[in-house]
Design an enzyme around this catalytic site. Structure first.
Site, mmCIF file in Angstrom:
data_model
loop_
_atom_site.group_PDB
_atom_site.id
_atom_site.type_symbol
_atom_site.label_atom_id
_atom_site.label_comp_id
_atom_site.label_asym_id
_atom_site.label_seq_id
_atom_site.Cartn_x
_atom_site.Cartn_y
_atom_site.Cartn_z
ATOM 1 N N CYS A 70 -5.937 6.310 -1.158
ATOM 2 C CA CYS A 70 -5.058 6.234 0.021
ATOM 3 C C CYS A 70 -4.618 4.822 0.366
ATOM 4 C CB CYS A 70 -5.748 6.863 1.226
ATOM 5 S SG CYS A 70 -6.123 8.623 1.022
ATOM 6 N N HIS A 100 -3.346 3.240 5.972
ATOM 7 C CA HIS A 100 -4.690 3.799 6.064
ATOM 8 C C HIS A 100 -5.353 3.175 7.286
ATOM 9 C CE1 HIS A 100 -8.108 5.954 4.308
ATOM 10 N NE2 HIS A 100 -8.845 4.984 4.803
#
Length: 612
Positions: free
Chosen positions: A79, A133
Site C-alpha cells: 500500500c 497510507h
C-alpha cells in the site's frame, strides 16, 4: 497635473491588476475538476475486464465512458510504497519508501505531490478515506497541509476496523478474515467506506460551478482484508458459482525469495483455526471458496458506493467538467501460485484496473443525470449485470501508476513535470513517469460525429452541438476493444491491431520492485522495514515476458549490488499465460535472459516514449 498623472497611473495599474485577477479566476473556473478514485487491493476482477461472473455495474458504466488500460502496473505491491509512488510521480528507489513506516519527506526529499501540484494551481484539494497510507508513512497527517486544502477525512467507524465484530457459529464474536455483516451487526450502523462515500457525496452537493475547481480524492478500503461488507452482496455470488484458481501450485523452479507466506492473512482467527502449515501450506478448498466469494462480494459492495458518488457528481452538474480516474493501489492473489494477498513480484500482484474518463474525449457530454445514473445490482435483471462490459474502449499499451501524475497534469492544462534527473532528491517538481494523455486524447480522433452538450447550470440552459472530428488512423494509436462494436457510445470506431503503432510511441517495458529481509520466507517477509531489508527484487514486464532479479541491497546507502544476484526469474507469457514456469535456466531462453537482464539494468529511462 502631476497629481492627475499619478491618479491616472494608479487607475491604469488598478485596472491591469483587476484584469489579471479576472483572468486568473476565469482560468481557474475553466479548468476541469478531478475525481480521483482509488480502491485498496483491487485486481482487475471486474465485469469491464472480461470477468463476466462479476457484478460491478457502476464501475462497468464508468469504464464504458472511459479509456480502459488492460495492462497497467504499480511500482510495488504494498500500500504505502505504491501510493507514495503514484502520488509523487516517482519510483520507490527515489521515494525510499518500501515499507509501512517511513515518510518520504523525512527520508528522501520534499517532493511536490500530485494533489499538491493541483493545490498550488488554485484547486481545492480534499482527501477522503485511504489515499496516502495513513500513519507515520504520511507524516501522521496524510501529508496535510502540503497536499490538501483541508485535513484528510477518515470515517469515524474506522476505529472498529480490527475489533472482534464477526459472529461465529458459537454465538461469540471474532476477528475474522471472512466477515460479511448484517446491518444490525455493524457497531456504528455504517462501515467506513459508506461514511467516506457519504462525505464525498456531501462535498459534491455543497459545491457550485462558480467555485474554484476541485481535486477530490476518495479511497475505498474494500476489498482489503478483513472482508467486512454488507452481507447482502454475498447473495450475488452463490458458492456453486465460485471458481477456484487453476494454478494453485508455486511456479516450477521458483526461487524461495520470490514467495510471500501471507502472514497478514494468517493473523485472523478463522485462518488460525484452519491450522495451515507455514510457509507453503495450502488453504483448505472449502475455505478458498469462502475467500473468493467474499472478495467478489466486497468488490460489488464497493461498486455500489462508487456508483453513489458518480451519481452525485452527475446530479450536481459536474460530470461534464470532471476528469474521473479509477484504479487499484496494487493487485491481489486469490490462491494462484499458492499465494494470497500481495507482497510479491508476480503479475497478479502488480497488475491493476485503471481507467480515465475525460468528458468530451472518451465519451460525449450529456445532460445532468444522464452520464452516471446509479445502478442497483439487486434491481437490475441478471442479463443487465454486465450490460456495460460489452465494449469498453481499451488499450493494451504498457502503462504504470507512476505515469498518472504527468497524465493528469497534462489533461488539466497544468505544467507537466519534467523527467527527473539522475539525482532527483533535490528536485521538488519532476516525475519518473510519462504522460499517457496522447493515448487518451487519440480517442477523440476516432469520433467522426459526436453530439456534445454544454451546460450553464446556474440558468439551466443547454446547447447541443454537432462536432465533426476527422479520423486520423485510430487503429494505429493502440486503442482497441476485443468485445465488438458499440454504436451507442461513439458514432464510429475503427479497430485493428492491439499493438501500439507508429503514430504513438510508447513504453516497451514497465518496472516494479519488492524488498526482502532474507532469501527464505520469514516472519517479516511480507513487509520488512527498511533496516531489515537486505535483498531487492527488481522486475520488468515487457509485452510477452516478466524478468526479475533478486539482488543484494544496502539499506544504509539505498543501493543495489547488481553483481550479487540471489536469484533470477523469467516467465514467458506467450507460451505460459499464467506464469507457472520459471524458464530462466532453460537453455533455449539463455540469450533472451541475457538481453532482458541488460534491459532491466538500463531501467525505466531507457524505455520512455521517444527512446529507441
Amino acid at each position: 497635473m502631476a497629481a492627475v498623472g499619478q491618479r491616472s497611473a494608479c487607475w491604469i495599474a488598478s485596472v491591469l491588476l483587476l484584469s489579471l485577477a479576472v483572468q486568473r479566476v476565469s482560468s481557474e473556473l475553466s479548468r476541469p475538476n478531478v475525481l480521483f478514485l482509488v480502491v485498496d487491493d483491487l485486481r482487475p476482477k471486474l465485469g469491464c475486464y472480461g470477468e463476466t461472473n462479476m457484478v460491478t455495474p457502476n464501475i462497468d458504466q464508468l469504464a464504458a465512458k472511459s479509456l480502459v488500460f488492460e495492462r497497467a502496473y504499480v511500482q510495488q505491491a504494498l500500500c504505502s510504497p505504491s501510493r507514495t509512488s503514484f502520488l509523487t510521480g516517482r519510483r520507490p528507489d527515489t521515494t525510499r519508501t518500501y515499507d509501512l513506516h517511513v515518510y518520504f519527506r523525512d527520508i528522501a526529499g520534499n517532493y511536490t505531490t500530485l494533489p499538491q501540484h493541483f493545490k498550488n494551481n488554485g484547486y481545492i484539494t480534499q482527501s477522503v478515506g485511504k489515499i496516502f497510507h495513513p500513519g507515520s508513512t504520511s507524516g501522521n497527517t496524510d501529508d496535510y497541509p502540503f497536499s490538501w486544502t483541508f485535513p484528510a477525512r477518515h470515517a469515524p467507524s474506522l476505529k472498529y476496523f480490527y475489533d472482534k465484530i464477526c459472529p461465529g457459529p458459537d454465538g461469540k464474536l471474532y476477528d475474522n478474515a471472512v466477515c460479511p455483516l448484517e446491518r444490525s451487526q455493524i457497531p456504528s450502523g455504517k462501515l467506513p467506506d459508506e461514511e467516506n462515500a457519504d462525505f464525498a457525496v456531501s462535498f459534491l452537493q455543497n459545491r457550485s460551478v462558480d467555485q474554484k475547481p476541485f481535486f477530490l480524492a476518495l479511497g475505498f478500503h474494500k476489498p482489503h482484508l478483513p472482508f467486512r461488507y454488507d452481507a447482502k452482496y454475498k447473495d450475488l455470488y452463490p458458492l456453486s458459482k465460485i471458481q477456484l484458481a487453476d494454478n494453485q501450485n508455486v511456479p516450477m523452479m521458483m526461487p524461495y525469495v520470490s514467495f510471500s507466506p501471507w502472514n497478514n492473512l494468517r493473523r485472523f482467527q478463522d485462518i488460525i483455526a484452519l491450522n495451515v502449515s507455514w510457509p507453503f501450506g495450502a488453504i483448505p478448498t472449502d475455505f478458498q471458496y469462502l475467500m473468493r466469494q467474499s472478495y467478489s462480494a466486497a468488490t460489488s459492495y464497493t461498486d455500489a458506493l462508487v456508483g453513489r458518488v458518480l451519481a452525485a457528481l452527475d446530479q450536481s452538474g459536474f460530470a461534464n467538467n470532471t476528469i474521473v480516474t479509477f484504479h487499484g493501489d496494487h493487485g491481489w492473489l486469490l490462491g494462484e501460485h499458492m499465494e494470497w494477498t500481495k507482497h510479491t513480484n508476480f503479475d497478479l500482484a502488480l497488475r491493476i484496473p485503471l481507467m480515465f474518463h475525460v468528458p468530451g474525449v472518451t465519451a460525449p457530454k450529456l445532460l445532468p443525470g444522464k452520464t452516471f445514473p446509479f445502478k442497483d445490482a439487486f434491481e437490475l435483471p441478471v442479463n443487465e449485470h454486465t450490460s456495460d462490459t460489452k465494449d469498453p474502449l481499451s488499450t493494451d499499451g504498457l502503462v504504470e501508476a507512476v505515469d498518472m501524475y504527468a497524465t493528469l497534469s497534462e489533461l488539466a492544462g497544468l505544467d507537466i513535470p519534467p523527467t527527473c534527473s539522475s539525482n532527483p532528491f533535490d528536485e521538488a517538481f519532476c516525475t519518473e513517469g510519462a504522460s499517457f494523455a496522447s493515448l487518451i486524447k487519440s480517442v477523440s480522433e476516432d469520433v467522426t460525429t459526436a453530439s456534445y452538450i454544454t451546460s450553464d447550470v446556474r440558468n439551466s440552459s443547454y446547447q447541443i452541438m454537432d462536432t465533426n472530428i476527422a479520423s486520423t488512423g485510430f487503429t494505429d494509436m493502440g486503442i482497441v476493444s476485443s468485445k465488438g462494436t458499440d454504436v451507442t457510445r461513439m458514432s464510429t470506431r475503427h479497430r485493428g491491431s492491439n499493438v501500439i503503432g507508429s503514430k504513438v510511441q510508447w513504453k516497451r517495458a514497465v518496472f516494479s520492485q519488492y524488498p526482502r529481509p532474507s532469501y527464505y520466507p520469514s516472519n517479516t517477509t511480507i513487509a520488512p522495514q527498511l533496516f531489515e531489508t537486505i535483498i531487492m527484487g527488481y522486475t520488468m514486464r515487457t509485452d510477452k515476458h516478466r524478468y526479475t532479479e533478486w539482488v543484494a541491497y544496502d539499506h544504509t546507502t539505498f543501493s543495489a549490488n547488481w553483481t550479487h544476484v540471489y536469484a533470477r526469474e523469467l516467465y514467458d507469457y506467450s507460451a505460459d499465460p499464467e506464469g507457472n514456469f520459471n524458464v530462466v535456466d532453460v537453455p533455449a531462453y539463455s540469450d533472451l535472459a541475457v538481453q532482458l537482464a541488460q534491459q532491466l539494468r538500463d531501467g525505466w529511462r531507457s524505455v520512455l516514449p521517444g527512446t529507441s
